[in-house]
Scaffold this active site. Structure first.
Site, PDB file in Angstrom:
ATOM      1  CG  ASP A 118      -2.070   0.975   1.148  1.00  0.00           C
ATOM      2  OD1 ASP A 118      -3.102   0.694   0.516  1.00  0.00           O
ATOM      3  OD2 ASP A 118      -1.902   2.058   1.733  1.00  0.00           O
ATOM      4  CD1 TRP A 159      -8.636   4.435  -1.041  1.00  0.00           C
ATOM      5  CD2 TRP A 159     -10.138   4.275   0.594  1.00  0.00           C
ATOM      6  NE1 TRP A 159      -7.965   4.481   0.158  1.00  0.00           N
ATOM      7  CE2 TRP A 159      -8.867   4.390   1.177  1.00  0.00           C
ATOM      8  CE3 TRP A 159     -11.250   4.180   1.429  1.00  0.00           C
ATOM      9  CZ2 TRP A 159      -8.657   4.396   2.551  1.00  0.00           C
ATOM     10  CZ3 TRP A 159     -11.051   4.197   2.817  1.00  0.00           C
ATOM     11  CH2 TRP A 159      -9.772   4.299   3.360  1.00  0.00           C
ATOM     12  CG  HIS A 274      -5.450  -3.529   0.316  1.00  0.00           C
ATOM     13  ND1 HIS A 274      -4.749  -3.257  -0.841  1.00  0.00           N
ATOM     14  CD2 HIS A 274      -5.116  -2.532   1.194  1.00  0.00           C
ATOM     15  CE1 HIS A 274      -4.044  -2.150  -0.686  1.00  0.00           C
ATOM     16  NE2 HIS A 274      -4.243  -1.701   0.539  1.00  0.00           N
TER      17      HIS A 274
END
Length: 297
Positions: A118, A159, A274
């Site tokens: 991420d 998001w 994720h």
């Protein structure tokens, strides 16, 4: 700069997180990090992303240390046990890079194996490219270094809007939704621990809007310069993406095709969402441990 410091009692009795807190000061802010394992061992630098903190790597820290490795896992400014500026405008891509560069310089880490996911990848890949002599290998799971020249998945735009505009930003539920397994009540408490109320969440809300999604983004030139380095990177580069992440899907193949050090590596697809550190911590750790063993052979 106005900032908040999460009270220490918020972090008491967190499951599987017995690590001694360590701190450095970066531009007047206290930055927390974990440093476990032999002090003279080559470090594995684990960088978290949004909206997590070093707790995300708790199982992996323990597994890698058990094999004799040193693991360093900082909390980015605005997250975890690190200080949290209250103005969302205090956060920028370059400011996060400056904070991380200060951390790297103060801890004097060298011979680093980077592990990132991420936003840990957006910062870590830049950090490695800009300090290539201090890094010996890179492992990326569910991450990328965007330049604003690529298409953005529609789910990311949703998001970004949510993070900036929703009156309710439920950090633990976000991590839970991004994981394939269901977190326990105590694990949920751990992800909420850094944020006693909404005034602590400016950094978490800021991150999605800082991702370069247009060619003229302020961070785009520096990221393109980093890619010039990565396109000549011949040290080990391993991808360990998960099977169920709609945001970063395909990024592993993209990097394998552009980074020379990826050739011949045993790239793997891990089971999970994720947050693959929550879903496949042992498989993720074993990929790192096996890479370290190959480099030592």
């Amino acid at each position: 700069m106005d900032f908040l410091r999460t009270p220490e009692h918020r972090f008491h009795n967190l499951p599987d997180y017995p690590f001694e807190p360590r701190y450095v000061e970066v531009e007047g802010l206290r930055m927390h990090y974990v440093d476990e394992g032999p002090a003279d061992a080559r470090p594995i630098l684990m960088l978290h992303g949004e909206p997590s903190w070093s707790y995300l790597y708790r199982h992996m820290i323990a597994l890698c240390v058990a094999k004799g490795h040193r693991v360093v896992a900082p909390d980015l400014i605005g997250f975890g046990k690190s200080d949290k500026p209250t103005d969302i405008n205090a956060y920028s891509y370059q400011q996060h890079m400056d904070w991380m560069q200060s951390f790297l310089d103060q801890t004097e880490l060298t011979d680093i194996t980077l592990v990132c996911q991420d936003w840990g990848s957006l910062l870590g890949l830049r950090l490695a490219a800009e300090n290539s002599d201090r890094f010996r290998a890179i492992v990326v799971g569910n991450g990328m270094l965007p330049t604003g020249d690529q298409k953005v998945p529609p789910v990311f735009k949703l998001w970004k809007g949510f993070a900036l505009n929703t009156p309710w930003f439920p950090v633990a539920r976000i991590v839970n939704l991004g994981s394939a397994r269901t977190l326990t009540k105590d694990e949920m408490r751990a992800y909420d621990a850094p944020f006693p109320d909404k005034t602590y969440k400016a950094g978490a809300r800021a991150f999605p809007a800082l991702v370069p999604i247009a060619p003229d983004d302020p961070a785009a030139p520096a990221n393109r310069a980093a890619w010039k380095v990565l396109e000549t990177w011949d040290k080990p580069f391993l991808t360990t993406f998960s099977s169920g992440d709609p945001i970063t899907r395909g990024g592993d193949a993209y990097m394998q095709g552009r980074i020379p050090g990826a050739e011949g590596q045993p790239h793997t697809t891990l089971q999970g969402g994720h947050f693959l550190q929550e879903d496949s911590p042992m498989a993720f750790s074993n990929a790192i441990i096996d890479l370290m063993a190959r480099m030592e052979a």
